[in-house]
Scaffold this motif. Sequence first.
Motif, PDB file in Angstrom:
ATOM      1  N   PRO A  84       0.804  -1.220   0.000  1.00 16.72           N
ATOM      2  CA  PRO A  84       0.000   0.000   0.000  1.00 16.72           C
ATOM      3  C   PRO A  84       0.845   1.282   0.000  1.00 16.72           C
ATOM      4  O   PRO A  84       0.492   2.256  -0.664  1.00 16.72           O
ATOM      5  N   LEU A  88       0.990   4.259  -2.950  1.00 20.32           N
ATOM      6  CA  LEU A  88       0.892   5.695  -2.701  1.00 20.32           C
ATOM      7  C   LEU A  88       2.089   6.428  -3.312  1.00 20.32           C
ATOM      8  O   LEU A  88       1.926   7.502  -3.905  1.00 20.32           O
ATOM      9  N   VAL A  91       1.442   6.789  -6.905  1.00 21.71           N
ATOM     10  CA  VAL A  91       0.504   7.878  -7.212  1.00 21.71           C
ATOM     11  C   VAL A  91       1.245   9.207  -7.258  1.00 21.71           C
ATOM     12  O   VAL A  91       1.035  10.025  -8.170  1.00 21.71           O
ATOM     13  N   SER A 116      -5.162  13.394  -6.455  1.00 22.63           N
ATOM     14  CA  SER A 116      -5.538  12.207  -5.672  1.00 22.63           C
ATOM     15  C   SER A 116      -4.582  11.905  -4.527  1.00 22.63           C
ATOM     16  O   SER A 116      -4.932  11.160  -3.606  1.00 22.63           O
ATOM     17  N   VAL A 120      -5.562  10.743  -0.111  1.00 24.08           N
ATOM     18  CA  VAL A 120      -5.201   9.413   0.391  1.00 24.08           C
ATOM     19  C   VAL A 120      -4.389   9.539   1.676  1.00 24.08           C
ATOM     20  O   VAL A 120      -4.622   8.808   2.650  1.00 24.08           O
ATOM     21  N   GLY A 123      -6.752  10.358   4.379  1.00 23.05           N
ATOM     22  CA  GLY A 123      -7.573   9.207   4.754  1.00 23.05           C
ATOM     23  C   GLY A 123      -6.844   8.247   5.670  1.00 23.05           C
ATOM     24  O   GLY A 123      -7.416   7.748   6.657  1.00 23.05           O
ATOM     25  N   VAL A 124      -5.573   7.978   5.379  1.00 24.09           N
ATOM     26  CA  VAL A 124      -4.780   7.097   6.246  1.00 24.09           C
ATOM     27  C   VAL A 124      -4.637   7.716   7.627  1.00 24.09           C
ATOM     28  O   VAL A 124      -4.815   7.049   8.658  1.00 24.09           O
ATOM     29  N   THR A 148      -5.523  20.433  -0.580  1.00 20.57           N
ATOM     30  CA  THR A 148      -6.133  19.842  -1.774  1.00 20.57           C
ATOM     31  C   THR A 148      -6.985  20.869  -2.514  1.00 20.57           C
ATOM     32  O   THR A 148      -6.960  20.945  -3.749  1.00 20.57           O
TER      33      THR A 148
END
Length: 392
Positions: A84, A88, A91, A116, A120, A123-124, A148
């Motif tokens: 994971p 990232l 990305v 994006s 992320v 969110g983590v 963002t």
Amino acid sequence: MLSRLPVARLAFRPFFLLAALFSVFSLGVWFAFWHGDILLRPFGGLMFWHQHEMLFGFAAAVMAGFLLTAVQNWTGLPSLKGGPLLVLVGVWLAGRVLMAFPLGLPPWLPVLVDLSFLPVVAGVMARLVVAAKRWRNLIFLPVLALLTLGNLAMHLGVLNGNAELIRHAAHLVVLLFSLLMVVVGGRVIAMFTANRLGLTRKSPIPALEHVSLGSVMAVVLGQLLVMLGVAVPDGFLAVLMGLAALANAVRLSRWGGLHSWREPLLWGLHLSYAFIPLGLAMWALALLGGSRADAALHALTIGGMGTMMLAMMARVSLGHTARPIRTLPGIGVALGLMVASALLRSPVLALFPQITHWTYNLGIIFWCLAYAIFLFHYTGPLLSARADGKDG
């Protein structure tokens, strides 16, 4: 299997390494552009690419590496690692490639990929902070959300040919990173200094802490309103910036920085924080004088962000790989080069605009040398297992 790769064990490893490499590459391109050579035809043009990528390429990567590593300590829960984490990283890399080489793709594709990344990361962090109920660390989530939004506004400015929107959004992003420095610096600089030098740490003054943080938040809110098209008087923003500069200068003066002159990893942090009140004060004066805030912005970006990130990366990369926290040869020189770069590009340039060519050239060269020194010392440790054999 991927979690066994040392570089994929914690976020600081790939992101610190790639951020340092990317900053040297991107400033090399900017140096060539400044001398009339166009090496890239990036999304939005080279002027936009430079400001966007130093913020959302370099600085966002360092921030992600720091936050996704620190959140494990703050919450006691395992952070992103292995496959994971590498996704990232992919990305982030895809965003950098598409911003530099649009390849004739529809404009929305580079924008979508670039946008994006930070959600992320947020969110983590949100998942770990909420699970551990470490509510004070929720402050990072609205900052990531506003970063963002600022990124989106910069892209919309390109797509719509709105230079004012790009400028106001970039200003918001710089102020948001400054807010992060105020938060993180307030947590660690005084503690690191007292612990390393054996000093008695002064107890924080609650009112001063509230004003230092609250005034920078107010400046961020004011710039957000400006970006959204609300008519905020320049004089009002200047007063807020002046208050923020004064409060944070007083805050810094209580952290024992004068005792740290023999320890580059400490004085680097103190001097980088000092560029926050300096940059805000210069910005306030620019607003009152009706002039552009370019010099103030570079005080905050080179002196504040670039120098603090170098000092923090140098320290975190040692501590989290179980190596002694000491200043490696040349790191003091690297931090000195960053401070010199910031002084040349901000107050010196503001006072002596006739030497713009020299200040630009030397500022870029000093940054590249500083981060090359970091890469020389830290590429090995960042790609190697911890010295004590533990995970992380």
